[in-house]
Design a protein around this motif. Structure first.
Motif, PDB file in Angstrom:
ATOM      1  N   HIS A 118      -3.684   9.782  -4.043  1.00 48.99           N
ATOM      2  CA  HIS A 118      -4.934  10.386  -4.511  1.00 48.99           C
ATOM      3  C   HIS A 118      -4.822  11.907  -4.538  1.00 48.99           C
ATOM      4  O   HIS A 118      -5.253  12.571  -5.493  1.00 48.99           O
ATOM      5  CB  HIS A 118      -6.097   9.999  -3.583  1.00 48.99           C
ATOM      6  CG  HIS A 118      -6.363   8.539  -3.497  1.00 48.99           C
ATOM      7  ND1 HIS A 118      -5.533   7.681  -2.820  1.00 48.99           N
ATOM      8  CD2 HIS A 118      -7.370   7.786  -4.001  1.00 48.99           C
ATOM      9  CE1 HIS A 118      -6.020   6.451  -2.905  1.00 48.99           C
ATOM     10  NE2 HIS A 118      -7.134   6.481  -3.621  1.00 48.99           N
ATOM     11  N   GLU A 155      -6.064   2.017 -14.068  1.00 49.30           N
ATOM     12  CA  GLU A 155      -5.863   1.774 -12.639  1.00 49.30           C
ATOM     13  C   GLU A 155      -6.976   2.334 -11.760  1.00 49.30           C
ATOM     14  O   GLU A 155      -6.945   2.159 -10.539  1.00 49.30           O
ATOM     15  CB  GLU A 155      -4.514   2.345 -12.204  1.00 49.30           C
ATOM     16  CG  GLU A 155      -3.346   1.629 -12.875  1.00 49.30           C
ATOM     17  CD  GLU A 155      -1.983   2.045 -12.335  1.00 49.30           C
ATOM     18  OE1 GLU A 155      -1.936   2.853 -11.377  1.00 49.30           O
ATOM     19  OE2 GLU A 155      -0.974   1.559 -12.868  1.00 49.30           O
ATOM     20  N   THR A 156      -7.973   2.968 -12.364  1.00 50.15           N
ATOM     21  CA  THR A 156      -9.070   3.526 -11.570  1.00 50.15           C
ATOM     22  C   THR A 156      -9.769   2.466 -10.718  1.00 50.15           C
ATOM     23  O   THR A 156     -10.136   2.757  -9.559  1.00 50.15           O
ATOM     24  CB  THR A 156     -10.076   4.266 -12.462  1.00 50.15           C
ATOM     25  OG1 THR A 156      -9.406   5.329 -13.139  1.00 50.15           O
ATOM     26  CG2 THR A 156     -11.214   4.857 -11.643  1.00 50.15           C
ATOM     27  N   PRO A 157      -9.964   1.229 -11.200  1.00 49.98           N
ATOM     28  CA  PRO A 157     -10.586   0.226 -10.320  1.00 49.98           C
ATOM     29  C   PRO A 157      -9.802  -0.017  -9.037  1.00 49.98           C
ATOM     30  O   PRO A 157     -10.382  -0.433  -8.024  1.00 49.98           O
ATOM     31  CB  PRO A 157     -10.608  -1.029 -11.200  1.00 49.98           C
ATOM     32  CG  PRO A 157     -10.680  -0.508 -12.596  1.00 49.98           C
ATOM     33  CD  PRO A 157      -9.812   0.715 -12.579  1.00 49.98           C
ATOM     34  N   GLU A 158      -8.507   0.233  -9.049  1.00 52.97           N
ATOM     35  CA  GLU A 158      -7.714   0.115  -7.825  1.00 52.97           C
ATOM     36  C   GLU A 158      -7.744   1.400  -7.014  1.00 52.97           C
ATOM     37  O   GLU A 158      -7.744   1.375  -5.774  1.00 52.97           O
ATOM     38  CB  GLU A 158      -6.266  -0.243  -8.180  1.00 52.97           C
ATOM     39  CG  GLU A 158      -5.405  -0.557  -6.970  1.00 52.97           C
ATOM     40  CD  GLU A 158      -4.003  -1.013  -7.344  1.00 52.97           C
ATOM     41  OE1 GLU A 158      -3.185  -1.183  -6.422  1.00 52.97           O
ATOM     42  OE2 GLU A 158      -3.731  -1.176  -8.547  1.00 52.97           O
ATOM     43  N   LEU A 159      -7.781   2.540  -7.703  1.00 62.35           N
ATOM     44  CA  LEU A 159      -7.852   3.822  -7.004  1.00 62.35           C
ATOM     45  C   LEU A 159      -9.133   3.945  -6.179  1.00 62.35           C
ATOM     46  O   LEU A 159      -9.111   4.441  -5.052  1.00 62.35           O
ATOM     47  CB  LEU A 159      -7.822   4.972  -8.013  1.00 62.35           C
ATOM     48  CG  LEU A 159      -6.509   5.600  -8.434  1.00 62.35           C
ATOM     49  CD1 LEU A 159      -6.748   6.572  -9.588  1.00 62.35           C
ATOM     50  CD2 LEU A 159      -5.857   6.318  -7.266  1.00 62.35           C
ATOM     51  N   GLU A 160     -10.241   3.516  -6.773  1.00 61.32           N
ATOM     52  CA  GLU A 160     -11.564   3.760  -6.176  1.00 61.32           C
ATOM     53  C   GLU A 160     -11.710   3.225  -4.751  1.00 61.32           C
ATOM     54  O   GLU A 160     -12.179   3.953  -3.866  1.00 61.32           O
ATOM     55  CB  GLU A 160     -12.657   3.198  -7.089  1.00 61.32           C
ATOM     56  CG  GLU A 160     -12.827   3.977  -8.373  1.00 61.32           C
ATOM     57  CD  GLU A 160     -13.766   3.291  -9.357  1.00 61.32           C
ATOM     58  OE1 GLU A 160     -14.434   4.000 -10.113  1.00 61.32           O
ATOM     59  OE2 GLU A 160     -13.815   2.047  -9.373  1.00 61.32           O
ATOM     60  N   TRP A 168     -14.291   9.060 -11.246  1.00 63.41           N
ATOM     61  CA  TRP A 168     -13.553   9.055  -9.975  1.00 63.41           C
ATOM     62  C   TRP A 168     -13.176  10.481  -9.565  1.00 63.41           C
ATOM     63  O   TRP A 168     -13.366  10.882  -8.421  1.00 63.41           O
ATOM     64  CB  TRP A 168     -12.298   8.198 -10.101  1.00 63.41           C
ATOM     65  CG  TRP A 168     -11.415   8.266  -8.890  1.00 63.41           C
ATOM     66  CD1 TRP A 168     -11.569   7.580  -7.720  1.00 63.41           C
ATOM     67  CD2 TRP A 168     -10.248   9.098  -8.713  1.00 63.41           C
ATOM     68  NE1 TRP A 168     -10.570   7.930  -6.827  1.00 63.41           N
ATOM     69  CE2 TRP A 168      -9.750   8.851  -7.412  1.00 63.41           C
ATOM     70  CE3 TRP A 168      -9.584  10.011  -9.530  1.00 63.41           C
ATOM     71  CZ2 TRP A 168      -8.618   9.490  -6.915  1.00 63.41           C
ATOM     72  CZ3 TRP A 168      -8.453  10.643  -9.036  1.00 63.41           C
ATOM     73  CH2 TRP A 168      -7.978  10.386  -7.740  1.00 63.41           C
ATOM     74  N   GLU A 175       0.830  -1.209   0.000  1.00 67.01           N
ATOM     75  CA  GLU A 175       0.000   0.000   0.000  1.00 67.01           C
ATOM     76  C   GLU A 175       0.870   1.267   0.000  1.00 67.01           C
ATOM     77  O   GLU A 175       0.534   2.247  -0.662  1.00 67.01           O
ATOM     78  CB  GLU A 175      -0.925   0.012   1.225  1.00 67.01           C
ATOM     79  CG  GLU A 175      -1.947  -1.108   1.246  1.00 67.01           C
ATOM     80  CD  GLU A 175      -1.394  -2.416   1.794  1.00 67.01           C
ATOM     81  OE1 GLU A 175      -0.202  -2.427   2.240  1.00 67.01           O
ATOM     82  OE2 GLU A 175      -2.122  -3.415   1.764  1.00 67.01           O
ATOM     83  N   THR A 223      -9.327   2.310  -2.616  1.00 70.20           N
ATOM     84  CA  THR A 223      -8.183   2.573  -1.742  1.00 70.20           C
ATOM     85  C   THR A 223      -8.447   3.819  -0.896  1.00 70.20           C
ATOM     86  O   THR A 223      -8.892   4.841  -1.427  1.00 70.20           O
ATOM     87  CB  THR A 223      -6.904   2.787  -2.582  1.00 70.20           C
ATOM     88  OG1 THR A 223      -6.685   1.630  -3.388  1.00 70.20           O
ATOM     89  CG2 THR A 223      -5.695   3.009  -1.693  1.00 70.20           C
ATOM     90  N   TRP A 243       1.671   6.510  -7.105  1.00 69.50           N
ATOM     91  CA  TRP A 243       0.629   7.414  -7.594  1.00 69.50           C
ATOM     92  C   TRP A 243       1.022   8.870  -7.327  1.00 69.50           C
ATOM     93  O   TRP A 243       0.766   9.750  -8.145  1.00 69.50           O
ATOM     94  CB  TRP A 243      -0.708   7.094  -6.954  1.00 69.50           C
ATOM     95  CG  TRP A 243      -1.420   5.933  -7.579  1.00 69.50           C
ATOM     96  CD1 TRP A 243      -1.354   5.517  -8.877  1.00 69.50           C
ATOM     97  CD2 TRP A 243      -2.323   5.035  -6.923  1.00 69.50           C
ATOM     98  NE1 TRP A 243      -2.158   4.416  -9.077  1.00 69.50           N
ATOM     99  CE2 TRP A 243      -2.767   4.096  -7.892  1.00 69.50           C
ATOM    100  CE3 TRP A 243      -2.801   4.924  -5.616  1.00 69.50           C
ATOM    101  CZ2 TRP A 243      -3.672   3.078  -7.596  1.00 69.50           C
ATOM    102  CZ3 TRP A 243      -3.697   3.907  -5.314  1.00 69.50           C
ATOM    103  CH2 TRP A 243      -4.127   2.997  -6.301  1.00 69.50           C
ATOM    104  N   GLN A 256       2.468   1.717  -3.541  1.00 65.05           N
ATOM    105  CA  GLN A 256       1.485   2.156  -4.530  1.00 65.05           C
ATOM    106  C   GLN A 256       1.115   3.620  -4.307  1.00 65.05           C
ATOM    107  O   GLN A 256       0.992   4.396  -5.264  1.00 65.05           O
ATOM    108  CB  GLN A 256       0.229   1.272  -4.466  1.00 65.05           C
ATOM    109  CG  GLN A 256      -0.849   1.643  -5.454  1.00 65.05           C
ATOM    110  CD  GLN A 256      -0.397   1.531  -6.916  1.00 65.05           C
ATOM    111  OE1 GLN A 256       0.377   2.355  -7.404  1.00 65.05           O
ATOM    112  NE2 GLN A 256      -0.870   0.509  -7.608  1.00 65.05           N
TER     113      GLN A 256
END
Length: 201
Positions: free
Chosen positions: A154, A141-146, A183, A89, A148, A96, A92
């Protein structure tokens, strides 16, 4: 604490979003400061020899810069929740963050180039290519951003996307990245993000 600040700087915005998220805004005395690439500010250079903002002047007179250092300092003072402490985490979030800051660097250089009397077309094309490649990666990568939890990654991405809207509105970037656009729309409703919208003047 004094924060050398401008309402238009996306890097200052990072610090202000962090301060709002961490509940420490009232601890900051905002000092309006001008930082221009071609006109170093002698007063600002007294606290940052690079003549860049943001700069945080601590109560003992020592200084911190740049935005990520200030954000991490405020996070540590407030108990730490914007920077994951360890594990995948953390890496990542920092990745980002690096993408958001790198995109901001690209956009600022692009803006400076396009305002020259004779902008270099190949350089403008390179900046645009990097923008669209970054947006494509973020769309994937939005499916992972959402899911988190909101953190430093972010925060940096919000500032970069907000800067596109502020300085590059003609890009109409949302057209090809609908999930990222959704997002970002949700992020824009966060009180910290709404309170720090860039303004002219």
């Amino acid at each position: 604490m004094q924060l050398h600040w401008s309402p238009k700087s996306p890097y200052v915005r990072k610090v202000m979003i962090a301060a709002h998220e961490l509940g420490v805004v009232e601890q900051l005395e905002l000092v309006r400061s001008v930082a221009a690439m071609l006109k170093p500010n002698p007063g600002l250079m007294e606290v940052n020899p690079l003549s860049k903002i943001p700069v945080l002047v601590l109560d003992d007179g020592s200084t911190l810069f740049d935005s990520v250092v200030i954000c991490e300092y405020l996070d540590a003072r407030a108990g730490g929740r914007l920077f994951p402490a360890e594990g995948p985490e953390r890496w990542q979030a920092l990745r980002w963050h690096a993408l958001g800051d790198g995109l901001l660097d690209t956009l600022i250089l692009w803006r400076n180039e396009r305002e020259r009397e004779a902008p270099l077309p190949t350089l403008i094309a390179a900046f645009e290519l990097k923008l669209h490649a970054s947006l494509a990666l973020l769309e994937a990568e939005t499916p992972e951003l959402e899911p988190t939890p909101f953190g430093i990654g972010h925060l940096a991405l919000v500032c970069a996307l907000g800067y596109i809207d502020y300085r590059f509105a003609s890009q109409a970037w949302r057209t090809h990245v609908p999930r990222l656009a959704a997002w970002f729309g949700a992020m824009q409703q966060r009180p910290s993000v709404r309170a720090t919208e860039p303004v002219d003047g």
